[in-house]
Design an enzyme around this catalytic site. Structure first.
Site, mmCIF file in Angstrom:
data_model
loop_
_atom_site.group_PDB
_atom_site.id
_atom_site.type_symbol
_atom_site.label_atom_id
_atom_site.label_comp_id
_atom_site.label_asym_id
_atom_site.label_seq_id
_atom_site.Cartn_x
_atom_site.Cartn_y
_atom_site.Cartn_z
ATOM 1 N N ARG A 1 44.511 40.230 38.678
ATOM 2 C CA ARG A 1 44.922 40.436 37.280
ATOM 3 C C ARG A 1 45.184 39.145 36.529
ATOM 4 N NH1 ARG A 1 42.906 45.299 36.562
ATOM 5 N NH2 ARG A 1 43.827 46.849 37.953
ATOM 6 N N ASP B 1 30.510 49.303 36.948
ATOM 7 C CA ASP B 1 31.839 49.904 36.948
ATOM 8 C C ASP B 1 32.169 50.377 35.538
ATOM 9 O OD1 ASP B 1 34.213 50.756 38.075
ATOM 10 O OD2 ASP B 1 35.211 48.825 37.856
ATOM 11 N N TYR C 1 38.662 36.792 30.879
ATOM 12 C CA TYR C 1 37.837 37.942 30.475
ATOM 13 C C TYR C 1 37.342 37.903 29.034
ATOM 14 C CZ TYR C 1 40.976 40.822 27.600
ATOM 15 O OH TYR C 1 41.738 41.326 26.584
ATOM 16 N N TYR D 1 34.846 52.802 32.933
ATOM 17 C CA TYR D 1 36.242 52.645 32.495
ATOM 18 C C TYR D 1 36.671 53.987 31.911
ATOM 19 C CZ TYR D 1 39.850 49.629 30.169
ATOM 20 O OH TYR D 1 40.997 48.987 29.748
ATOM 21 N N GLU E 1 49.575 49.034 36.252
ATOM 22 C CA GLU E 1 50.211 50.086 35.466
ATOM 23 C C GLU E 1 51.578 50.468 36.051
ATOM 24 O OE1 GLU E 1 46.212 52.064 35.968
ATOM 25 O OE2 GLU E 1 47.102 53.319 34.411
ATOM 26 N N GLN F 1 41.881 37.663 35.774
ATOM 27 C CA GLN F 1 41.245 38.496 34.745
ATOM 28 C C GLN F 1 41.773 38.177 33.349
ATOM 29 O OE1 GLN F 1 41.630 42.687 35.645
ATOM 30 N NE2 GLN F 1 40.378 43.349 33.917
ATOM 31 N N ARG G 1 47.249 44.706 24.260
ATOM 32 C CA ARG G 1 47.073 44.697 22.804
ATOM 33 C C ARG G 1 48.118 45.519 22.045
ATOM 34 N NH1 ARG G 1 42.161 45.004 25.175
ATOM 35 N NH2 ARG G 1 42.318 47.265 25.316
ATOM 36 N N GLU H 1 42.481 49.301 42.491
ATOM 37 C CA GLU H 1 42.160 50.293 41.468
ATOM 38 C C GLU H 1 41.595 51.521 42.171
ATOM 39 O OE1 GLU H 1 39.577 48.639 38.406
ATOM 40 O OE2 GLU H 1 41.322 47.867 37.314
ATOM 41 N N THR I 1 34.871 44.824 46.723
ATOM 42 C CA THR I 1 35.085 46.206 46.297
ATOM 43 C C THR I 1 34.879 47.041 47.551
ATOM 44 O OG1 THR I 1 34.102 45.678 44.140
ATOM 45 C CG2 THR I 1 34.317 48.016 44.698
ATOM 46 N N THR J 1 39.283 53.238 36.830
ATOM 47 C CA THR J 1 40.534 53.574 37.489
ATOM 48 C C THR J 1 41.056 54.922 36.993
ATOM 49 O OG1 THR J 1 41.014 51.233 37.562
ATOM 50 C CG2 THR J 1 42.846 52.723 38.004
ATOM 51 N N ASP K 1 38.535 49.136 43.644
ATOM 52 C CA ASP K 1 38.027 47.975 42.904
ATOM 53 C C ASP K 1 39.137 46.930 42.841
ATOM 54 O OD1 ASP K 1 36.786 46.235 41.156
ATOM 55 O OD2 ASP K 1 37.155 47.469 39.384
ATOM 56 N N GLU L 1 39.452 54.533 42.325
ATOM 57 C CA GLU L 1 38.253 54.983 41.607
ATOM 58 C C GLU L 1 37.409 55.893 42.500
ATOM 59 O OE1 GLU L 1 36.008 52.267 39.248
ATOM 60 O OE2 GLU L 1 37.570 50.718 39.249
ATOM 61 N N HIS M 1 44.363 55.230 32.173
ATOM 62 C CA HIS M 1 44.341 53.833 32.634
ATOM 63 C C HIS M 1 43.989 52.891 31.484
ATOM 64 C CE1 HIS M 1 43.370 50.254 35.048
ATOM 65 N NE2 HIS M 1 42.196 50.231 34.457
ATOM 66 N N LYS N 1 36.917 40.282 39.705
ATOM 67 C CA LYS N 1 36.407 41.509 40.322
ATOM 68 C C LYS N 1 35.344 41.244 41.387
ATOM 69 C CE LYS N 1 38.248 44.557 37.287
ATOM 70 N NZ LYS N 1 38.998 45.780 37.640
HETATM 71 CA CA LIG Z 1 37.463 49.119 37.769
HETATM 72 MG MG LIG Z 2 35.438 44.764 42.600
#
Ligand SMILES: [Ca+2]
Ligand SMILES: [Mg+2]
Ligand SMILES: [Ca+2]
Ligand SMILES: [Mg+2]
Ligand code: NI
Lengths: 436, 436
Positions: B250, B136, B257, B138, B379, B253, B152, B212, B270, B363, B246, B214, B143, B266
């Site tokens: 959250r 996957d 992560y 990014y 988002e 995650q 951040r 997500e 999917t 995404t 996907d 995608e 996104h 994840k």
């Molecule tokens: Ca993804």
């Molecule tokens: Mg997945």
């Protein structure tokens, strides 16, 4: 266990004693189709030929499933489940034991011996499984600490989540290769001056190519998607263990890994040893792992805290010019999390494991201070600041072209009773010069 | 292209016009063995039955390979390569065209029509490929920015590496499911108070379950391990495209992560759409992606900057009580990196791709400010701070049990000429209550 004596000649220092019986996939010049075998002493036992000649005549329970031994991977045999692995291993042990109850099967059958016993030097080993998915964990606490210090300083070395869950990431299954396959140095993006304010990468052959000393565990039992594997049941999913070298491009990794983890730095190749030592064979060597000083959640709590293995691990490096050094000696017990805990965590969301999936333990380092117990050159060289001494005046910070890395591992100290893994070998080829 | 008219009745608003011819794997009650088909209008064309009845009589080049249409996956057909996909698609278009040069094949052959044309409502769709590895990416810059701001702050939202390489991570292949498969809310470790100084996780059903939006791209061409795919050759590796959701936990995650990327957040599922739209069919809809204001390295530079697709994407949500909302509308052109760039980057180390590997785009969000153009609820809700309005007074921050998410996508605006993907649907089931 009393000593297992055999009518068959097994060298006393062999990793493949009668106490072991590891499974693998072999082919030979005379018979090039890959098929299932076990290793005993200096020989492979061709189980396809053994089956075809009624070798399992006294083990009726396997007879409806005997086609599994003709397969080019262990996936189908593994999927029969641990109780079946147990009886097949015990049956083979009994066929080879000095006082075998089945002397006519092999001991007194010279013609079958000639067919099924192949000297290992005449055997080509293949990947033992068709690996659907590969997950690499990070359960070596000393390694995680050593790396964390380099990337984030000692106070932030161990992340807050580390002792609550077995940290891991999905790896690349397609590039897993069997011991002996050369590994080409990768090209990629590296940051020559990581401290520069404006970060502009350079395209280059990897300049910080590393190895990682790990165990790999193969899964035998599929769980249904959506249904986690309880920690108490997790050992039933564990087929067996191999040695693993998770080749790592440290300069590529440092640049690419934020925020989604290592990718190109790990996807060019991972080497595993060819003979899978069954979980059963490792039972006598179970021991306690590193102590976890946090209160872990119930789904990760094991009844039996002897859940990692005391495997004596060693890494040897031989340079292009033939100089050698044993660069690492440690034990596989230096893990904070066991394979059953990894299985429980991996599936707690409902993720489905399948027969043939591979779980890496994470790099195993025996110490945060002793260079000779660290499982990667990144740690041994403190990020490239120190050198590792090789014979003949050579030294290393990272791997150079022509370097050959050999991981070996063995359990027990009683000659004639060793349960070992053989070796996991890879030699570095120069990077390709690309025209694009 | 002039309008493609057919002797066969194809609804004018169908995603599966004669300009499309997407491939998939079907079974039916009468014939439950999965096999290859294409979709045309409201029907599947069973290519196994078509082949068995000499349907490819006028396309001699495919005849030595016709067993590919009896397979339970598209891997073997895909591995024949893009030139073969091109001629097979064109042949099927010509068989169905109003002025077909081969009227005896199907147009005037009522009995074969009865055998091979199956109404889609009677078809069960299966995963189109046996997926060896799933990666996957990014590449959705908006996104990445929107998520980066939340994790951040705006100054560090986009990491220094982001515009130099297509950031990606290896995903979980085993848990990819076909549209329509229910998705069970995962359990896992979450941090109820992320701001607490002492970070102690809680075991809980996911409280921030997300989707997500995608695209997924399937690979058709294997490269040898150690040998990168040049950017100019990368389009030859691209079989076709599906819609992809996907699913993402959250809260799991956020806790797990660091430092190795998303894992349990994840790996529980999917979802992809069942009909793979060939790269050929998407050619007319190629367009320029988001502008990259950095100087990228040569191995990522494309000759043709029209390398992403203008696919009109839409996400609809239907709650358990039947209220609905279109929550996202955007275009697949909002990507900083194209699939050929992802392929070039993935293999630059020598990583080997295989026929049937899946690449996720990342995404796709059309904007950093407009809620209705964002491809995830994370988002849209600004991390759970805002709500998304559904009809009937309902609203959402994240997905609730019983919510059904439908992604749809279509290229072009000319009725009778649409190249669409159908839908990618998944409904959330409640988490399991675990006894451990
Ligand atoms: Ca993804
Ligand atoms: Mg997945
Ligand atoms: Ca590793
Ligand atoms: Mg690796
Ligand atoms: Ni995989």
């Amino acid at each position: 266990m009393s000593t297992l004596r055999s009518w068959f000649s097994i060298p006393r220092d062999s990793h493949f004693s009668l106490a072991n019986i590891p499974f693998g996939i072999i082919s030979t010049a005379a018979s090039p189709t890959p098929r299932v075998a076990v290793a005993i002493g200096d020989h492979a036992v061709d189980l396809d030929a053994f089956t075809a000649n009624n070798g399992f005549q006294a083990l009726s329970i396997i007879q409806p499933h005997q086609t599994v031994f003709s397969q080019p991977s262990l996936n189908a045999f593994a999927a029969l489940g641990r109780p079946m692995h147990t009886v097949v291993r015990k049956y083979i042990q009994s066929v080879f034991s000095a006082d075998t109850p089945y002397p006519d099967v092999l001991k007194n059958n010279a013609s079958l011996q000639a067919q099924v016993l192949v000297p290992l030097e005449h055997v080509t080993s293949h990947l033992p499984f068709k690996i659907g998915d590969y997950t690499d964990f990070y359960a070596g606490l000393h390694h995680a600490y050593n790396c964390g210090v380099m990337f984030r300083g000692s106070s932030g070395a161990i992340q807050p989540n580390y002792k609550y869950l077995p940290v891991g990431y999905h790896g690349r299954a397609s590039s897993i290769v069997v011991s002996g396959t050369p590994i080409r140095r990768p090209n990629g993006q590296v940051l020559l001056d990581p401290s520069a304010e404006k970060k502009i990468p350079t395209f280059s052959p990897c300049r910080m190519l590393d190895m990682e000393l790990e165990l790999g565990a193969f899964i035998c039992k599929a769980n249904t998607q959506g249904e986690p594997v309880a920690i108490g049941e997790a050992p039933d999913s564990l087929f067996g263990v191999v040695l693993m070298n998770d080749w790592s491009a440290r300069d590529v990794q440092a640049w690419e890994y934020v925020p989604l983890g290592p990718f190109n730095s790990k996807n060019f190749g991972t080497t595993i040893s060819p003979w899978v030592v069954l979980a059963d064979a490792l039972e006598p060597f179970k021991t306690q792992g590193l102590e976890n000083d946090t209160e872990i959640l119930p789904y990760l709590q094991e009844k039996d805290n002897k859940s990692v293995y005391d495997i004596q691990l060693q890494v040897d490096l031989k340079t292009q010019s033939g100089n050698t050094a044993t660069i690492t000696k440690t034990s596989a017990r230096h893990l904070l999390w066991s394979f059953p805990q990894m299985i429980a965590h991996h599936t707690i969301t409902g993720c489905n494991l399948q027969s043939g999936d591979l779980l890496g333990s994470g790099t195993i380092s025996g110490s945060t201070t002793a260079q000779s117990e660290m499982g990667s050159l990144l740690e041994q060289s403190a990020g490239g600041k120190k050198t590792v001494k090789i014979a003949g005046g050579e030294e290393r910070r990272f791997l150079e072209d022509g370097d050959e890395v050999t991981i070996s591992g063995v359990c027990g100290g009683d000659e004639g009773m060793l349960v070992g893994f053989g070796t996991c070998v890879g030699k570095i080829e120069p990077a390709l010069t690309l025209s694009f």
